[in-house]
Motif scaffolding. Sequence first.
Motif, PDB file in Angstrom:
ATOM      1  N   ILE A  96      41.608  27.099 -31.530  1.00  0.00           N
ATOM      2  CA  ILE A  96      41.220  26.287 -30.373  1.00  0.00           C
ATOM      3  C   ILE A  96      40.374  25.150 -30.925  1.00  0.00           C
ATOM      4  CG2 ILE A  96      39.968  26.313 -28.173  1.00  0.00           C
ATOM      5  CD1 ILE A  96      40.376  29.582 -28.697  1.00  0.00           C
ATOM      6  N   LEU A  97      40.815  23.915 -30.693  1.00  0.00           N
ATOM      7  CA  LEU A  97      40.116  22.763 -31.287  1.00  0.00           C
ATOM      8  C   LEU A  97      39.697  21.789 -30.195  1.00  0.00           C
ATOM      9  CD1 LEU A  97      42.817  23.378 -33.419  1.00  0.00           C
ATOM     10  CD2 LEU A  97      41.224  22.061 -34.792  1.00  0.00           C
ATOM     11  N   PRO A  98      38.456  21.904 -29.707  1.00  0.00           N
ATOM     12  CA  PRO A  98      38.001  20.962 -28.676  1.00  0.00           C
ATOM     13  C   PRO A  98      37.525  19.637 -29.276  1.00  0.00           C
ATOM     14  CG  PRO A  98      36.276  22.558 -29.177  1.00  0.00           C
ATOM     15  CD  PRO A  98      37.454  22.928 -30.042  1.00  0.00           C
ATOM     16  N   ASP A  99      37.585  18.589 -28.474  1.00  0.00           N
ATOM     17  CA  ASP A  99      36.790  17.387 -28.726  1.00  0.00           C
ATOM     18  C   ASP A  99      35.514  17.585 -27.921  1.00  0.00           C
ATOM     19  OD1 ASP A  99      38.637  16.106 -30.323  1.00  0.00           O
ATOM     20  OD2 ASP A  99      39.424  14.806 -28.734  1.00  0.00           O
ATOM     21  N   LEU A 100      34.370  17.594 -28.584  1.00  0.00           N
ATOM     22  CA  LEU A 100      33.101  17.785 -27.867  1.00  0.00           C
ATOM     23  C   LEU A 100      32.890  16.661 -26.860  1.00  0.00           C
ATOM     24  CD1 LEU A 100      30.831  18.885 -30.852  1.00  0.00           C
ATOM     25  CD2 LEU A 100      31.585  20.313 -28.942  1.00  0.00           C
ATOM     26  N   ARG A 101      32.061  16.903 -25.850  1.00  0.00           N
ATOM     27  CA  ARG A 101      31.882  15.904 -24.774  1.00  0.00           C
ATOM     28  C   ARG A 101      31.574  14.511 -25.339  1.00  0.00           C
ATOM     29  NH1 ARG A 101      27.189  16.858 -20.691  1.00  0.00           N
ATOM     30  NH2 ARG A 101      28.093  18.919 -20.427  1.00  0.00           N
ATOM     31  N   GLY A 102      32.311  13.559 -24.838  1.00  0.00           N
ATOM     32  CA  GLY A 102      32.121  12.176 -25.256  1.00  0.00           C
ATOM     33  C   GLY A 102      32.979  11.750 -26.432  1.00  0.00           C
ATOM     34  N   PHE A 103      33.411  12.693 -27.253  1.00  0.00           N
ATOM     35  CA  PHE A 103      34.149  12.340 -28.475  1.00  0.00           C
ATOM     36  C   PHE A 103      35.655  12.517 -28.294  1.00  0.00           C
ATOM     37  CE2 PHE A 103      29.863  13.479 -29.873  1.00  0.00           C
ATOM     38  CZ  PHE A 103      29.525  12.279 -30.487  1.00  0.00           C
ATOM     39  N   GLY A 104      36.404  11.793 -29.128  1.00  0.00           N
ATOM     40  CA  GLY A 104      37.853  11.903 -29.060  1.00  0.00           C
ATOM     41  C   GLY A 104      38.326  11.616 -27.652  1.00  0.00           C
ATOM     42  N   GLN A 105      39.069  12.557 -27.093  1.00  0.00           N
ATOM     43  CA  GLN A 105      39.620  12.336 -25.744  1.00  0.00           C
ATOM     44  C   GLN A 105      38.812  13.018 -24.636  1.00  0.00           C
ATOM     45  OE1 GLN A 105      43.920  12.603 -25.404  1.00  0.00           O
ATOM     46  NE2 GLN A 105      44.150  12.322 -27.606  1.00  0.00           N
ATOM     47  N   SER A 106      37.639  13.548 -24.969  1.00  0.00           N
ATOM     48  CA  SER A 106      36.787  14.138 -23.927  1.00  0.00           C
ATOM     49  C   SER A 106      35.840  13.077 -23.375  1.00  0.00           C
ATOM     50  CB  SER A 106      35.961  15.301 -24.500  1.00  0.00           C
ATOM     51  OG  SER A 106      36.798  16.378 -24.848  1.00  0.00           O
ATOM     52  N   THR A 107      35.466  13.249 -22.113  1.00  0.00           N
ATOM     53  CA  THR A 107      34.560  12.260 -21.508  1.00  0.00           C
ATOM     54  C   THR A 107      33.129  12.793 -21.538  1.00  0.00           C
ATOM     55  OG1 THR A 107      34.793  13.208 -19.293  1.00  0.00           O
ATOM     56  CG2 THR A 107      36.375  11.482 -19.928  1.00  0.00           C
ATOM     57  N   THR A 108      32.192  11.893 -21.268  1.00  0.00           N
ATOM     58  CA  THR A 108      30.805  12.335 -21.211  1.00  0.00           C
ATOM     59  C   THR A 108      30.157  11.856 -19.927  1.00  0.00           C
ATOM     60  OG1 THR A 108      28.740  12.475 -22.455  1.00  0.00           O
ATOM     61  CG2 THR A 108      29.812  10.340 -22.458  1.00  0.00           C
ATOM     62  N   VAL A 109      28.924  12.310 -19.711  1.00  0.00           N
ATOM     63  CA  VAL A 109      28.157  11.826 -18.568  1.00  0.00           C
ATOM     64  C   VAL A 109      27.087  10.893 -19.127  1.00  0.00           C
ATOM     65  CG1 VAL A 109      28.535  13.754 -17.009  1.00  0.00           C
ATOM     66  CG2 VAL A 109      26.785  13.949 -18.762  1.00  0.00           C
ATOM     67  N   GLU A 110      26.600   9.975 -18.329  1.00  0.00           N
ATOM     68  CA  GLU A 110      25.626   8.997 -18.825  1.00  0.00           C
ATOM     69  C   GLU A 110      24.225   9.588 -18.949  1.00  0.00           C
ATOM     70  OE1 GLU A 110      26.338   6.088 -20.116  1.00  0.00           O
ATOM     71  OE2 GLU A 110      28.462   6.264 -19.632  1.00  0.00           O
ATOM     72  N   THR A 111      23.981  10.723 -18.263  1.00  0.00           N
ATOM     73  CA  THR A 111      22.651  11.326 -18.354  1.00  0.00           C
ATOM     74  C   THR A 111      22.485  11.992 -19.716  1.00  0.00           C
ATOM     75  OG1 THR A 111      23.563  13.340 -17.438  1.00  0.00           O
ATOM     76  CG2 THR A 111      22.527  11.833 -15.889  1.00  0.00           C
ATOM     77  N   SER A 112      21.249  12.371 -20.036  1.00  0.00           N
ATOM     78  CA  SER A 112      21.075  13.016 -21.330  1.00  0.00           C
ATOM     79  C   SER A 112      21.481  14.495 -21.220  1.00  0.00           C
ATOM     80  CB  SER A 112      19.629  12.876 -21.800  1.00  0.00           C
ATOM     81  OG  SER A 112      18.788  13.450 -20.852  1.00  0.00           O
ATOM     82  N   TYR A 113      21.806  15.075 -22.354  1.00  0.00           N
ATOM     83  CA  TYR A 113      22.247  16.473 -22.382  1.00  0.00           C
ATOM     84  C   TYR A 113      21.802  17.111 -23.679  1.00  0.00           C
ATOM     85  CZ  TYR A 113      26.065  13.776 -24.467  1.00  0.00           C
ATOM     86  OH  TYR A 113      26.787  12.893 -25.211  1.00  0.00           O
TER      87      TYR A 113
END
Length: 255
Positions: free
Chosen positions: A49-66
């Motif tokens: 199972i190979l995810p793109d972490l949030r924000g990277f590759g084809q995954s999206t992110t949120v503008e707030t901090s995490y």
Amino acid sequence: MKKIQVNDITLAYERFGSGAPLMLIHGFPLDHTIWDRASDLLKNDFDLILPDLRGFGQSTTVETSYTMTDMADDLAGLLDHLGLEKAALAGHSMGGYVALAFAKKYPHRVSGLGLVASQAAADTPDRKANRYKDADAVVQKGVGLIADGMTPKLSADAGVQTYVHSLMERQTPSAVMGALKAMAEREDQLFHLSSVSFPVVLIHGDTDALIPVERAREIKAVLPSARLVELLDTGHMPMMESPKGTAESLKLLIG
Ligand code: MLT
């Protein structure tokens, strides 16, 4: 890539191979493709199972901090979606920090942990301050600055350098800033790691210029049952520079 909605983001992932579930988590600021060479050598032994972490590759992110734990929660959501109660996790560098955060919050869901060119220590005050400076610089000057600064430290191999530089340049400023701040604020996991009961494999290049091999040795010192594999003539990208050694070492997670 396949995509799911989890924790207000879209998480993209690949899944292939057969065997015990193993999630391969990329480092900063990269995506799942860094595992291409190693995953080819692992797919007959593992359900990968190979995810793109949030924000990277084809995954999206949120503008707030995490935080690293938020990123770990994304991966728990992915396991839920796949109907998997447990998996082995192998994280590269920042991916290792995410795997450690996952292991702390969800120890019952971890069948084994691989840390590839990673560490359990938190940032020193200087390193933390530099992360915030880098985050500001990304706003002013863009992601190219991070790519130029990091690439020579990742590997001496020209082909690996070219690949990772172009991969880094494709990442968004918000993902890079979010991850820099999340890394700066991560907690020290050495004490927690010293008492885990699942198998741990530490894979580190002997010439890693970004996270020295001493960081892996200090984990081995507090967790003697961990297997430490030091790969020769290998820098910060073992899965690309020494894919065979990396894959063989990850197979230790299933005995
Ligand atoms: C990584 O390679 O994932 C990061 O550079 C690790 C770090 O900066 O601590």
